[in-house]
Design an enzyme around this catalytic site. Structure first.
Site, short mmCIF file in Angstrom:
data_model
loop_
_atom_site.label_atom_id
_atom_site.label_comp_id
_atom_site.label_asym_id
_atom_site.label_seq_id
_atom_site.Cartn_x
_atom_site.Cartn_y
_atom_site.Cartn_z
N ASP A 1 4.59 -32.12 -31.02
CA ASP A 1 5.33 -33.19 -31.68
C ASP A 1 6.41 -32.52 -32.52
O ASP A 1 6.40 -31.30 -32.70
CB ASP A 1 4.39 -34.02 -32.58
CG ASP A 1 5.12 -35.17 -33.28
OD1 ASP A 1 6.06 -35.72 -32.69
OD2 ASP A 1 4.75 -35.52 -34.43
N SER A 2 7.30 -33.32 -33.06
CA SER A 2 8.30 -32.78 -33.98
C SER A 2 7.66 -32.30 -35.27
O SER A 2 8.24 -31.50 -35.99
CB SER A 2 9.31 -33.88 -34.33
OG SER A 2 8.63 -34.95 -34.97
N TYR B 1 12.96 -35.77 -34.94
CA TYR B 1 13.53 -35.93 -33.59
C TYR B 1 14.23 -37.28 -33.43
O TYR B 1 15.10 -37.43 -32.57
CB TYR B 1 12.40 -35.85 -32.55
CG TYR B 1 11.95 -34.46 -32.14
CD1 TYR B 1 12.38 -33.31 -32.80
CD2 TYR B 1 11.08 -34.31 -31.06
CE1 TYR B 1 11.95 -32.05 -32.40
CE2 TYR B 1 10.65 -33.04 -30.64
CZ TYR B 1 11.08 -31.92 -31.32
OH TYR B 1 10.66 -30.67 -30.91
N CYS C 1 4.39 -37.48 -29.09
CA CYS C 1 5.61 -37.87 -29.77
C CYS C 1 6.25 -38.97 -28.93
O CYS C 1 6.59 -38.74 -27.77
CB CYS C 1 6.53 -36.66 -29.85
SG CYS C 1 8.15 -37.00 -30.57
N THR D 1 9.14 -40.30 -29.38
CA THR D 1 10.56 -40.02 -29.22
C THR D 1 10.78 -39.06 -28.05
O THR D 1 11.62 -39.31 -27.17
CB THR D 1 11.11 -39.42 -30.53
OG1 THR D 1 10.79 -40.30 -31.60
CG2 THR D 1 12.60 -39.21 -30.46
N CYS E 1 5.39 -44.62 -33.34
CA CYS E 1 5.72 -43.22 -33.65
C CYS E 1 4.42 -42.61 -34.14
O CYS E 1 3.69 -43.23 -34.94
CB CYS E 1 6.78 -43.17 -34.75
SG CYS E 1 6.99 -41.54 -35.52
N THR E 2 4.11 -41.41 -33.68
CA THR E 2 2.80 -40.83 -34.00
C THR E 2 2.65 -40.46 -35.48
O THR E 2 1.53 -40.22 -35.94
CB THR E 2 2.51 -39.60 -33.12
OG1 THR E 2 3.60 -38.68 -33.24
CG2 THR E 2 2.34 -40.00 -31.67
#
Ligand code: DGL
Length: 270
Positions: free
Chosen positions: A15-16, A47, A78, A80, A189-190
């Site tokens: 993930d970001s 992100y 993620c 995104t 969104c996580t």
């Protein structure tokens, strides 16, 4: 490598930032014997405002790193990156299996009584085709109200779950959804499940929040099983490694603050 040896390799997640840990904790609950290697690209968070090409390049770099460190499957934790890059990653890395995030519009449309569902997500997820596809496919007859949440990921990364700024932001993002009559809200969104208690408090008890993480954990198990890659049960508990392209000390603080499963924290250069 033979299949039992591959089964002993870790599940890779990226993930970001810390958001992917909402998926990690579900995976660890479901598959406590699996080693998990979680990569948080905190040098490049957020992100959400980035363009598709950039998101693909970052997702590829994360995938290379996880593959080089032995990941047997890649979970794109993620929304995104999944919206911008999941299909592209599958084409670029045909030998790897990927599981990605899809905004949980399907269960939301099945549960709503008011016929109005809200989706909270990053700007890139809202612009991506994936959301349009799931809305078209699963939300016939349901009104889907989409709300971008610029700045919210940064607040969560800073550990500011209850700060006045975060609560003000949440109030502002929820207002159009509640005004439209949404009784079901998708956390698209996580990162957002980490502020689910605050969202619930502001939205009221009649509103259902939907987090896709448990479903993604179950899907990961299905894909591992299809490939004969489930780690057999033994006495040994799976080990968790948290890798960050940012600051390991800041990551360790967030892990403790959020009560995440304990693990080794390391720095990653992607
Ligand atoms: N956690 C991510 C998501 O699910 C990324 C958020 C961000 O970095 O903007 O969309």
């Amino acid at each position: 490598m033979n299949t039992p040896a591959r089964a002993a390799q870790p599940i890779g997640i990226f993930d970001s930032g810390i958001g992917g840990a909402t998926v990690l904790r579900e995976l660890h609950l479901l598959l406590p014997h699996e080693d998990i290697l979680f990569l948080a690209d905190q040098a490049n968070v957020p992100y959400g405002p980035r363009a598709t090409n950039e998101l693909r390049a970052l997702s590829a770099a994360n995938t290379y790193w996880l593959r080089a460190h032995g990941a047997k499957i890649i979970v794109v934790a993620c929304n995104t990156a999944s919206a911008a890059a999941l299909q592209w990653l599958r084409a670029e890395f045909p030998a790897l299996s990927f599981v990605g995030m899809v905004p949980a519009v399907k269960p939301a449309a099945a549960q709503t009584h008011s016929g109005v569902v809200g989706v909270l997500a990053t700007p890139a997820t809202l612009q991506g085709e994936l959301l349009d596809e799931v809305v078209l496919r699963w939300a016939g007859g349901t009104t889907v109200v989409r709300q971008g949440c610029p700045g919210l990921v940064e607040q969560i990364e800073a550990g500011a779950f209850d700060s006045p700024t975060t609560l003000e932001m949440l109030k502002e993002f929820l207002q159009p959804l509640l005004a439209a009559g949404a009784d079901t809200i998708v956390l698209g969104c996580t990162h957002y499940p980490f502020v689910a208690p605050q969202i619930q408090q502001l939205a009221g008890p009649q509103v259902q929040l939907i987090d896709a993480a448990p479903a993604v954990a179950r899907q990961t198990l299905r894909v591992l099983a299809e490939h004969g890659l489930v780690q057999p049960h033994t006495e040994r508990r799976g080990e968790i490694t948290y890798a960050t392209t940012g600051s390991p000390a800041a990551m360790a603080r967030l892990i403790a603050q959020l009560g995440l499963p304990p693990g080794r924290v390391i720095h990653a250069s992607t």
